[in-house]
Each structure stands twice: as C-alpha cells, then as structure tokens.
Design a protein around this motif. Structure first.
Motif, short mmCIF file in Angstrom:
data_model
loop_
_atom_site.label_atom_id
_atom_site.label_comp_id
_atom_site.label_asym_id
_atom_site.label_seq_id
_atom_site.Cartn_x
_atom_site.Cartn_y
_atom_site.Cartn_z
N GLU A 1 -7.58 0.26 3.64
CA GLU A 1 -6.45 -0.45 3.03
C GLU A 1 -5.30 -0.59 4.02
N GLN A 2 -5.07 0.44 4.82
CA GLN A 2 -4.03 0.34 5.85
C GLN A 2 -4.36 -0.77 6.84
N LYS A 3 -5.63 -0.88 7.22
CA LYS A 3 -6.05 -1.94 8.15
C LYS A 3 -5.89 -3.32 7.51
N LYS A 4 -6.24 -3.45 6.24
CA LYS A 4 -6.08 -4.73 5.55
C LYS A 4 -4.61 -5.14 5.49
N ILE A 5 -3.75 -4.17 5.21
CA ILE A 5 -2.31 -4.46 5.17
C ILE A 5 -1.81 -4.88 6.55
N ALA A 6 -2.27 -4.17 7.59
CA ALA A 6 -1.85 -4.50 8.95
C ALA A 6 -2.26 -5.93 9.32
N ASP A 7 -3.48 -6.30 8.97
CA ASP A 7 -3.95 -7.66 9.27
C ASP A 7 -3.15 -8.70 8.49
N PHE A 8 -2.87 -8.42 7.23
CA PHE A 8 -2.09 -9.35 6.41
C PHE A 8 -0.69 -9.51 6.98
N ALA A 9 -0.06 -8.39 7.33
CA ALA A 9 1.29 -8.44 7.89
C ALA A 9 1.31 -9.25 9.18
N ALA A 10 0.30 -9.08 10.01
CA ALA A 10 0.23 -9.84 11.27
C ALA A 10 0.13 -11.33 10.99
N SER A 11 -0.62 -11.71 9.97
CA SER A 11 -0.75 -13.13 9.62
C SER A 11 0.55 -13.70 9.09
N VAL A 12 1.29 -12.88 8.36
CA VAL A 12 2.61 -13.33 7.86
C VAL A 12 3.57 -13.49 9.03
N HIS A 13 3.60 -12.51 9.92
CA HIS A 13 4.53 -12.56 11.05
C HIS A 13 4.23 -13.71 12.02
N TYR B 1 4.41 10.43 -4.55
CA TYR B 1 3.80 10.81 -3.27
C TYR B 1 3.15 9.61 -2.57
N SER B 2 3.54 8.39 -2.95
CA SER B 2 2.78 7.22 -2.52
C SER B 2 3.38 6.44 -1.35
N SER B 3 4.44 6.95 -0.73
CA SER B 3 5.06 6.18 0.36
C SER B 3 4.13 5.99 1.54
N CYS B 4 3.16 6.90 1.72
CA CYS B 4 2.23 6.78 2.84
C CYS B 4 0.99 5.98 2.49
N SER B 5 0.89 5.53 1.25
CA SER B 5 -0.24 4.70 0.82
C SER B 5 0.15 3.23 0.90
N ALA B 6 -0.64 2.39 0.28
CA ALA B 6 -0.34 0.96 0.25
C ALA B 6 1.00 0.68 -0.43
N VAL B 7 1.47 1.58 -1.28
CA VAL B 7 2.74 1.39 -1.98
C VAL B 7 3.89 1.28 -0.98
N GLY B 8 3.91 2.15 0.00
CA GLY B 8 4.92 2.06 1.05
C GLY B 8 4.44 1.24 2.23
N GLY B 9 3.12 1.25 2.44
CA GLY B 9 2.56 0.59 3.62
C GLY B 9 2.77 -0.90 3.66
N ALA B 10 2.67 -1.57 2.50
CA ALA B 10 2.80 -3.02 2.49
C ALA B 10 4.21 -3.45 2.88
N VAL B 11 5.23 -2.87 2.22
CA VAL B 11 6.61 -3.30 2.49
C VAL B 11 7.07 -2.86 3.87
#
Length: 523
Positions: free
Chosen positions: A119-131, A268-278
């Motif tokens: 999920e972290q990798k998916k978020i990273a790829d999505f963020a890169a596409s947005v940027h 406890y979710s800041s290190c998950s997708a909850v914090g990871g996406a933003v």
C-alpha cells in the motif's frame, strides 16, 4: 509463558509504594544529574529525566516492575502478531506498517508486512503521478492542494504530522502540495477549508475504515456538492483510504483506493495509508519513508530490556510511578516548537482513548488509577496561559517538554543580543528549573513551592526521522503503560455510546431527557 496480572498484585508495585517522597527535586537537581539522567533515543533525540522524582532505588524497583510484568515479552508478542486487542479479538499491528522487527505476520493467508509495504508503494506511485501532472483534475488542472476528510484518528494524527513537517519541507524544497483537513461535522469547517483552496486544483482524500463513518460521509457529500456546483466531476477529485471490505473499496466514484485493516486503530494510523496518502502527496513519498524510518528505529529501541537504555519504557514506568504512587492525575505535553502545535491534541486521543479504562483485559474492574488526563500547548504561548496553575496551583502536574536546538525554517533575527530560537530554548531551560526548584519569597503571592517534575525530549532539529521517532516513542510509552495496568489499550468502547444516542436523536427514537436536549436545537 506470559501472565496478564493487575498492577496491585505485583511485588514490585508494593515496593514502590514504600518509596514515595524520597526525592526532593529542589535539592536533587544538579548539573551532574542533568548529564547522568539522560538516555539516547532514535533519530538523534534524547530523553532527559533529571527533573523527575526518581533516584537509583526507585529506578531499580521500576526495573523490577518491568520484569515482573513481562513488558518486553508482551511487546514482542504484539510484534509477532498475537491477539493483544482482547476486546475486539484482533492483532495490533501499527508497528508493522513501518517495518517492524520480528517475524512476518499472516492473517487468512495474507502476509501483512507485504500488504502494508504494498500500500505504501501504491501511494508513492500515485503521488508521483500527481506531482508529475500525469493525473490531473476534471478540467485538466494540475493538483496544487490536497484536503483530507476524516475524524478522530483519521484527522488528529495526520494533521499533527503535516503541520510538524510543513515548515521543514518549505525550507528544504520538499513541499509539493498544500494540505488542509476537514473533520468537524459542523458545516462551517468544510466551508472554511473549501474556500481556502481552488477546487479545480484540489484533490480530496476520504478516510473511513468502515466506509460508514457518519461525520466523514456527511462532509464528503458536502464537498461533492461544492465540486458539482463548480462544474467539476467529484470522481476525478477524490481518493479513498478505507478497508478492502468497505463500500468505498474499488469504487468508481474515486480516482484510487488505498487500504488499511482492523489491526491498526485510528489513533495509531499515521504510519499507515491514513497518514501516508496526505503526507506523500504534500511532501513526497521519500519524506514519508524517512518518517517511517524514524518510527521504526524507535520501535527497535523499545525492545531493550534495560530500562535505562529504553526511553519509551523508562518514560512509561516513571509515568506509572507518578500516577499510582505519587497520585498525580494529569500530564502536560509542552512542545517548545510551533511545528508541534497539534501534537498535544493528537496525544490526547492516543493516550486517553487507549488507557482511559476502568476494567482490565478480562473485563474485571481495577482498583487503581489508570490513564492520566493529557493536555498541552506549545511554548512559549503556554507560559502566558495555564502555567500559572502549573507553578502555583494546588495540584502537581507532571510535565513533558519537547525542544530543539535549531528551528526548521533557519530564518531568524537577533534581538537584544540573541536570536528568537535562543530565546525559545532559554525559556524552556528556565521553566524546567523553575518548576523543579521554585523560589522562596516572603510574599505568599510570589512564593513558588517547586517540586513540579518534568522530563525533556530534545534534539538538534525536527526532521521527518525525528518526528517519526517522537511519535513512536509516545505510542510505545502508551502501550507499555497499558501493559503495566493490565488494560486493553487498543479498543475504544467509550466512543460508541454517544454514536448510538446520536442515531436515536436523528431517527426520533428518544427517551424524555434526550428529547428535551434535542428540542433545544429544534430536532
């Protein structure tokens, strides 16, 4: 074999009770003590407890308490995926979202370490596409802002982490997008946030594990209505962070969906997708990864059995001594860093929702105090607010100071011979000594009794790694204290009753007292 025993059955606890009042802070605090009573933390931070009411004998008995209550063994069991959340029969895996040490954890054939990393990798790829501009809004505009819609743990932690790194990212050239947060169901919150961004250039993150959170869905509909009125397609401006079984999963109404599960509680979710996406969208995936690295390093240090080398464990044990032996009911979190302006609010939820319990893991009533009331504000503002009570009030409130040698921005000005940052650190240093030592004065109004205990977490600068370590320190402190008190720190039944009654109000199914209050608001 691990034994889950109540605090008041432990031999070490009975020893602790006999040691109350051994330390006179105003006499004990010294330069040598300040240097000796300090232990390194992850990411270059340090935990200093020189101004705490402990001595070698008390620390020795606290070590006995840790061993007798098997705190390290219980932490290892948590890391290994045992069911620690007894109230909901669940594993507790927020450490796994940042690469926990230990064996892989499986559930229904799924390797959860791989799942969180994926999920972290998916978020990273999505963020890169947005940027890069590969993903744009419904009118072809590149996204400049991101707005998170969530409540409780879906808001407090990620908001605190974003604010903590915003100035650092700006100064470091790492800031990619502005971030805002909508949490309150009060429509004024959504209106204020929406009016501060350009909707055509804004990406919204809807965060709801169940996909049914009332306040979050109300705000989602509010935002979707604004987007439609602006001639925008909401499905091109929204992503979801949810569970794989929620109605938001794989929903065509969202650009993308990222997943979490029931093994990571909201607070406890800041290190998950909850914090990871933003955080990945706002500052880049590499910044979020550095944040996780700091948290992971703190998690590893929390496995150290020697309490003098384990800052989270030591902090937790001293807190138990203050709560259960010295009888202090509250703890103030005092960051001398404007970047940490919302960190105390996050810790209010993390601590009070976790250890605000009156029954143990077996549902039996406990006969001792558990979690303290947590509050706080940044220095130096707090000095001109509630410090009066802390210095001269009738209650003693333990204090946890946080400070850094350098500012994040780097910009400063010399006024009357010193910079603003030096003035900030001077105030922090002065407060620790003032609280501990006090001041004798023949005028009672000017007499300071002292004896107010405090700790200090400090470092060179608040970076992503330092922030991750700081967050994990407090999460692990809360965990260890819950283990000491024999609580289930990972459910939150206390928030449910209000939700049930709210539904009764909205449906009209109310008893007379509830109806009387509802009628005040025309319901």
């Amino acid at each position: 074999m691990i034994n889950w025993n109540n605090l008041d059955t432990l031999n070490a606890y009975k020893k602790l009770l006999s040691l109350k009042g051994q330390v006179n802070l105003s006499q004990a605090l010294s330069a040598s003590r300040v240097k000796e009573y300090q232990t390194p933390m992850a990411a270059g931070l340090a935990y200093n407890y020189a101004a705490k009411e402990v001595n070698e004998q008390i620390l020795s008995v606290l070590a006995e308490l840790s061993a007798e209550q098997q705190l390290i063994e219980k932490y290892q069991a948590l890391l290994d995926g045992e069911v620690i959340n007894t109230g909901e029969n669940r594993k507790v895996l927020h450490q796994l979202s940042r690469g926990q040490a230990g064996k892989d954890v499986f559930f229904q054939g799924k390797n959860l370490r791989d799942f969180y990393a994926g999920e972290q990798k998916k978020i990273a790829d999505f963020a890169a596409s947005v940027h890069s501009g590969k993903i744009v809004g419904s009118k072809g505009d590149r996204f400049a802002s991101v707005v998170q819609i969530g409540i409780g743990g879906s808001d407090l932690g990620p908001r605190a982490m974003y604010l903590a790194l915003e100035q650092w990212a700006q100064a470091s050239g790492k800031k990619k997008m502005e971030a805002r947060f909508i949490s309150n169901v009060d429509p004024d919150d959504a209106v204020a946030v929406a009016s501060s961004v350009e909707l055509a250039k804004t990406l919204f993150i809807l965060v709801s594990k169940s996909g049914t959170t009332q306040e979050t869905l109300a705000n989602e509909l509010f935002v979707k209505d604004l987007l439609k009125k602006a001639g925008l397609d909401p499905s091109k401006h929204m992503i979801a962070v949810t569970s794989e079984t929620s109605p938001l999963a794989n929903n065509p109404g969202y650009l993308a969906s990222f997943y979490m599960d029931d093994f990571i509680g909201g607070r406890y979710s800041s290190c998950s997708a909850v914090g990871g996406a933003v955080l990945s969208l706002a500052f880049g995936p590499e910044t979020f990864a550095a944040f996780l690295d700091g948290a992971h390093a703190a998690d590893k240090s929390a496995l150290e059995s020697d309490i003098r080398k384990n800052p989270a464990l030591l902090d937790a044990l001293i807190g138990v001594y203050e709560r259960n032996v010295l009888g202090y009911p509250s703890t103030a979190i005092l960051p001398y860093s404007q970047a940490l302006s919302r960190f105390p609010a996050h810790l209010q939820q993390a601590d009070m929702e976790s250890n605000g319990k009156q029954v143990n893991r077996r549902g039996e009533a406990v006969r001792y105090a558990t979690g303290p009331v947590i509050f706080g504000e940044p220095g130096t503002n707090g000095q001109h607010s509630f410090f009066q009570l802390l210095h001269q009030g009738t209650d003693i409130v333990p204090l946890q100071f946080i400070g850094f040698q350098e500012s994040q921005a780097g910009a400063d000005v010399v006024v009357e011979g010193s910079t603003s940052q030096k003035k900030l650190c001077a105030n922090l240093s002065a407060q620790i000594v003032a609280f501990a030592c006090g001041k004798q004065d023949t005028n009672p109004n000017k007499n300071f009794p002292g004896g107010r205990p405090s700790s200090l977490i400090w470092g060179k600068k608040l970076t992503p790694e330092a922030l991750g370590a700081l967050l994990a320190h407090f999460e692990n402190k809360i965990m260890f204290q819950g283990f000491v008190w024999n609580l289930n720190s990972f459910d939150q039944e206390g928030v449910q009753l209000g939700k049930v009654l709210t539904k009764k109000v909205l449906s009209g199914d109310m008893d007379p007292a509830l109806k009387a209050y509802a009628e005040i608001f025309g319901l």
